[in-house]
Motif scaffolding. Structure first.
Motif: not given
Length: 262
Positions: A111-127, A144-147
């Motif tokens: 993730s990266v930060r945009d002001g007070v927001l956290v923006r997810l760039l990529r996500s992976e999960s196990a099966a 988008i989630t709060p920081c």
């Protein structure tokens, strides 16, 4: 003061803002004189009052800057963020995230930060995992989630001083957002980061959602600037048993990813 909604920016407004930035950047690259607000409004086909509000908002975010002659240019901060969004590093990050997700039967996120927001760039999960269906941690880029109440968000803020955090969160209502262990004030956030900073790994237990633990580390470039956050999240009872190894693996993975950011 009326509390602001941290997820308020609409996708249409974001697209408009990016179009404005792209137009300013194209003008810079061309070598011609920069746009002032009026000329920019004409170029993008926007009402001048709306262009004025949009450019002011982008300047407030630190993505555009005004020169002394009132023309606009794209800031270094935005170019750094754009570098974090480069498709090459994101493709290469997939293997790192996948490895962590499979090893710990959890979700792995960049993730990266945009002001007070956290923006997810990529996500992976196990099966699947020994602790239940890991697919529950699967999500899509753009989340988008709060920081202040996520592990990734706190990792992205580890270098901020108390005064900088106070300025960043001025006007935002922290109470009522996040899980039972979320920060309810700037002071709570400072104490949490002071606790986690020496080890370099944020441990967020129940901060965004009850029963969910998130371990996160900042991803730093060659100048030690925080460019992104790498996180693994899942049920606390599952991840706690693997905490020492997880901390070591996250730190190593963050160093690996840090080399990908220009």
């Amino acid at each position: 003061m009326t509390a602001r909604d941290p997820a308020a920016p609409a996708s249409s407004s974001l697209r408009t803002g990016l179009r404005v930035i792209e137009t300013v950047l194209e003008r810079e690259v061309s070598g011609r004189g920069g746009f002032n607000v009026s000329r920019l409004a004409d170029e993008v086909g926007m009402e001048r009052s709306k262009a004025s509000r949009m450019t002011q908002e982008l300047c407030d975010k630190g993505w555009l800057e005004r020169r002394e002659d009132a023309t606009l240019r794209v800031s270094r901060e935005f170019l750094a963020l754009a570098g974090a969004l480069d498709a090459g590093p994101l493709r290469r990050a997939r293997a790192v995230l996948r490895r962590l997700a499979v090893q710990y039967g959890a979700g792995a996120r960049l993730s990266v930060r945009d002001g007070v927001l956290v923006r997810l760039l990529r996500s992976e999960s196990a099966a699947a995992s020994a602790y239940g269906a890991a697919d529950q941690w699967r999500t899509h880029a753009g989340l988008i989630t709060p920081c202040w109440c996520t592990g990734a968000g706190r990792a992205l803020l580890l270098d901020h001083t108390e005064d900088e955090l106070a300025d960043l969160l001025d006007g935002y209502e922290l109470i009522g957002v996040g899980g039972p262990q979320a920060a309810r004030s700037v002071q709570d956030l400072v104490r949490a980061n002071d606790r986690d900073r020496p080890g370099g790994v944020v441990a967020a237990h129940g901060e965004f959602e009850h029963g969910v633990t998130e371990y996160a580390v900042p991803v730093r470039d060659s100048h030690s600037r925080i460019r992104a956050a790498l996180a693994v999240l899942g049920p606390r009872h599952g991840l706690a048993a693997d905490e020492p190894a997880l901390r070591a693996d996250l730190t190593a993975a963050a160093e690996e990813l840090g080399a990908l950011f220009r």
